[in-house]
Write a protein that holds these residues in place. Structure first.
Motif, mmCIF file in Angstrom:
data_model
loop_
_atom_site.group_PDB
_atom_site.id
_atom_site.type_symbol
_atom_site.label_atom_id
_atom_site.label_comp_id
_atom_site.label_asym_id
_atom_site.label_seq_id
_atom_site.Cartn_x
_atom_site.Cartn_y
_atom_site.Cartn_z
ATOM 1 N N ARG A 226 19.934 -63.701 15.875
ATOM 2 C CA ARG A 226 19.132 -63.272 13.928
ATOM 3 C C ARG A 226 19.012 -64.305 12.876
ATOM 4 N NH1 ARG A 226 21.722 -57.924 12.384
ATOM 5 N NH2 ARG A 226 19.750 -57.850 11.753
ATOM 6 N N GLN A 227 17.493 -63.620 12.299
ATOM 7 C CA GLN A 227 17.958 -64.839 11.203
ATOM 8 C C GLN A 227 17.916 -63.649 10.104
ATOM 9 O OE1 GLN A 227 13.558 -65.759 10.960
ATOM 10 N NE2 GLN A 227 13.774 -68.033 10.789
ATOM 11 N N MET A 228 18.943 -64.079 8.856
ATOM 12 C CA MET A 228 18.956 -63.274 7.877
ATOM 13 C C MET A 228 19.333 -64.312 6.104
ATOM 14 S SD MET A 228 22.832 -61.834 9.725
ATOM 15 C CE MET A 228 22.518 -59.684 8.826
ATOM 16 N N ILE A 229 19.020 -62.790 5.315
ATOM 17 C CA ILE A 229 18.991 -63.860 4.304
ATOM 18 C C ILE A 229 19.938 -63.651 4.000
ATOM 19 C CG2 ILE A 229 18.078 -63.141 1.853
ATOM 20 C CD1 ILE A 229 15.759 -61.800 3.747
ATOM 21 N N ARG A 230 20.629 -64.733 2.575
ATOM 22 C CA ARG A 230 22.155 -64.555 2.433
ATOM 23 C C ARG A 230 21.377 -64.579 0.969
ATOM 24 N NH1 ARG A 230 24.838 -69.465 4.179
ATOM 25 N NH2 ARG A 230 23.236 -71.387 3.081
ATOM 26 N N SER A 231 22.048 -63.995 -0.019
ATOM 27 C CA SER A 231 22.033 -64.273 -1.655
ATOM 28 C C SER A 231 22.701 -64.334 -1.958
ATOM 29 C CB SER A 231 21.746 -62.490 -2.173
ATOM 30 O OG SER A 231 22.548 -61.487 -1.330
ATOM 31 N N ILE A 232 24.138 -64.658 -1.756
ATOM 32 C CA ILE A 232 25.338 -64.937 -2.321
ATOM 33 C C ILE A 232 25.469 -67.461 -1.725
ATOM 34 C CG2 ILE A 232 26.621 -63.224 -2.108
ATOM 35 C CD1 ILE A 232 28.077 -63.471 0.386
ATOM 36 N N PRO A 233 26.094 -67.666 -3.091
ATOM 37 C CA PRO A 233 26.218 -69.101 -2.241
ATOM 38 C C PRO A 233 27.778 -69.683 -1.984
ATOM 39 C CG PRO A 233 26.292 -69.256 -5.014
ATOM 40 C CD PRO A 233 26.031 -67.521 -4.479
ATOM 41 N N LYS A 234 27.176 -69.312 -0.938
ATOM 42 C CA LYS A 234 28.745 -70.017 -0.110
ATOM 43 C C LYS A 234 28.134 -70.111 1.771
ATOM 44 C CE LYS A 234 32.999 -67.679 1.602
ATOM 45 N NZ LYS A 234 34.634 -66.083 1.015
ATOM 46 N N GLU A 235 29.035 -70.799 2.010
ATOM 47 C CA GLU A 235 28.834 -71.070 3.830
ATOM 48 C C GLU A 235 29.870 -70.633 4.515
ATOM 49 O OE1 GLU A 235 25.942 -72.950 4.819
ATOM 50 O OE2 GLU A 235 24.971 -73.576 3.093
ATOM 51 N N LEU A 236 28.440 -69.568 5.566
ATOM 52 C CA LEU A 236 30.362 -69.274 6.873
ATOM 53 C C LEU A 236 30.867 -70.835 7.218
ATOM 54 C CD1 LEU A 236 27.389 -66.694 7.746
ATOM 55 C CD2 LEU A 236 29.380 -65.951 5.853
ATOM 56 N N ASN A 237 31.341 -70.742 7.637
ATOM 57 C CA ASN A 237 32.450 -71.232 8.829
ATOM 58 C C ASN A 237 32.091 -71.364 9.679
ATOM 59 O OD1 ASN A 237 34.649 -69.636 9.341
ATOM 60 N ND2 ASN A 237 35.483 -70.108 7.844
ATOM 61 N N THR A 238 32.543 -71.808 10.666
ATOM 62 C CA THR A 238 32.151 -71.808 12.261
ATOM 63 C C THR A 238 33.135 -70.364 12.653
ATOM 64 O OG1 THR A 238 32.010 -73.901 12.403
ATOM 65 C CG2 THR A 238 32.312 -73.200 14.481
ATOM 66 N N ASP A 239 34.233 -70.697 12.669
ATOM 67 C CA ASP A 239 34.774 -69.422 12.414
ATOM 68 C C ASP A 239 33.523 -68.056 12.170
ATOM 69 O OD1 ASP A 239 36.761 -70.900 14.292
ATOM 70 O OD2 ASP A 239 37.915 -70.378 12.740
ATOM 71 N N GLN A 240 33.943 -67.889 11.012
ATOM 72 C CA GLN A 240 32.992 -66.643 10.499
ATOM 73 C C GLN A 240 31.372 -66.190 11.682
ATOM 74 O OE1 GLN A 240 32.968 -67.791 6.554
ATOM 75 N NE2 GLN A 240 35.171 -66.582 6.342
ATOM 76 N N SER A 241 31.323 -67.304 11.828
ATOM 77 C CA SER A 241 29.726 -67.184 12.339
ATOM 78 C C SER A 241 30.296 -66.445 13.592
ATOM 79 C CB SER A 241 28.734 -68.358 12.242
ATOM 80 O OG SER A 241 28.687 -68.941 11.121
ATOM 81 N N THR A 242 30.983 -67.401 14.645
ATOM 82 C CA THR A 242 31.396 -67.428 15.774
ATOM 83 C C THR A 242 31.768 -65.486 16.127
ATOM 84 O OG1 THR A 242 32.365 -68.724 16.488
ATOM 85 C CG2 THR A 242 32.751 -67.281 17.882
#
Length: 259
Positions: free
Chosen positions: A181-197
């Protein structure tokens, strides 16, 4: 004695002259090739301009047709949103974007109005989804008129272009891919690998538990708990404490009817 003669000064001069001729000929070929490509590009842009004028009403009203037209623009290096609201040296506004010059300012304004609505929607739902909302979900909510203004007939491509138009503002809005899925992130924070998983697993399974993460990913309990707590702190997942083991759901992966 050998009858062979050594290489004289004239031989070096001839070789130097030959190299110069080759270099000159190569430069001429490159120049002609670049000129030919420039002429072809000008022809394509002219045809695209005429096409836009002829089908302007359809481009304005049909989101699917508008998306395909925008892809044609990108294929020949025309950025429809480039140059919007540019001011000249005298301080007065320039001609505006290519959209505005070709189809009138209303199409150009359409994307900026849509960008405003996307920003308002993301801010309004940030407490529910932690600043991460699906492009499709955003399109449906804006299309139904949720937030400011009335309903709009838009496509996912329109939403993506509206978010892209915010880049020069340094707004922190961006499009990320989580799973499929493509998602819009409105907070300037990167997801780490574990969070994305974890978010990708929730997309597939509907929810996760710590034991599910440990059994399927081979994580230990500390790693699972840490990732879940980080996602909870950012409101990217919700917890259902009524089950025997706590279940964690992502609001961005739930249907609109579930919210």
């Amino acid at each position: 004695m050998s009858s062979r003669r050594g290489v004289g000064l004239s031989a070096f001069q001839n070789r130097s002259a030959l190299s110069t001729q080759f270099a000159s000929h190569g430069a001429s070929l490159r120049s002609n090739h670049a000129s030919s490509l420039q002429n072809q590009l000008s022809v394509f842009q002219s045809l695209l301009h005429n096409f836009a004028i002829q089908h302007g009403d359809t481009i304005k009203s049909d989101p699917t047709f508008r998306a395909e037209f925008a892809r044609m623009c990108n294929a020949i290096g025309v950025d429809p949103l480039a140059g919007s609201n540019v001011k000249g040296k005298s301080g007065s506004k320039g001609k505006g974007s290519w959209w505005a010059q070709t189809l009138g300012g209303d199409v150009n304004d359409f994307y900026f109005e849509l960008a405003v609505r996307v920003v308002e929607l993301c801010r309004a739902t940030r407490g529910e989804n932690g600043g991460l909302i699906g492009v499709e979900e955003c399109r449906e909510m804006v299309g139904k008129g949720r937030g400011i203004g009335g309903s709009m007939d838009i496509s996912d491509d329109d939403v993506l272009r509206a978010v892209k138009s915010l880049d020069p503002l340094g707004s922190g809005f961006s499009v990320v891919t989580v799973g499929s899925r493509q998602m819009i992130r409105s907070i300037p924070k990167e997801l780490n690998t574990d969070q994305s998983t974890v978010l990708e697993a929730i997309q597939v399974l509907g929810y996760v538990t710590c034991s599910m993460l440990e059994d399927n990913l081979g994580w230990n309990n500390a790693r699972s708990e840490t990732v879940i707590q980080d996602l909870l702190a950012d409101s990217l997942v919700w917890v259902d404490a009524q089950s025997p083991e706590k279940e964690y759901w992502s609001p961005s992966s739930m249907g609109l009817d579930d919210l």
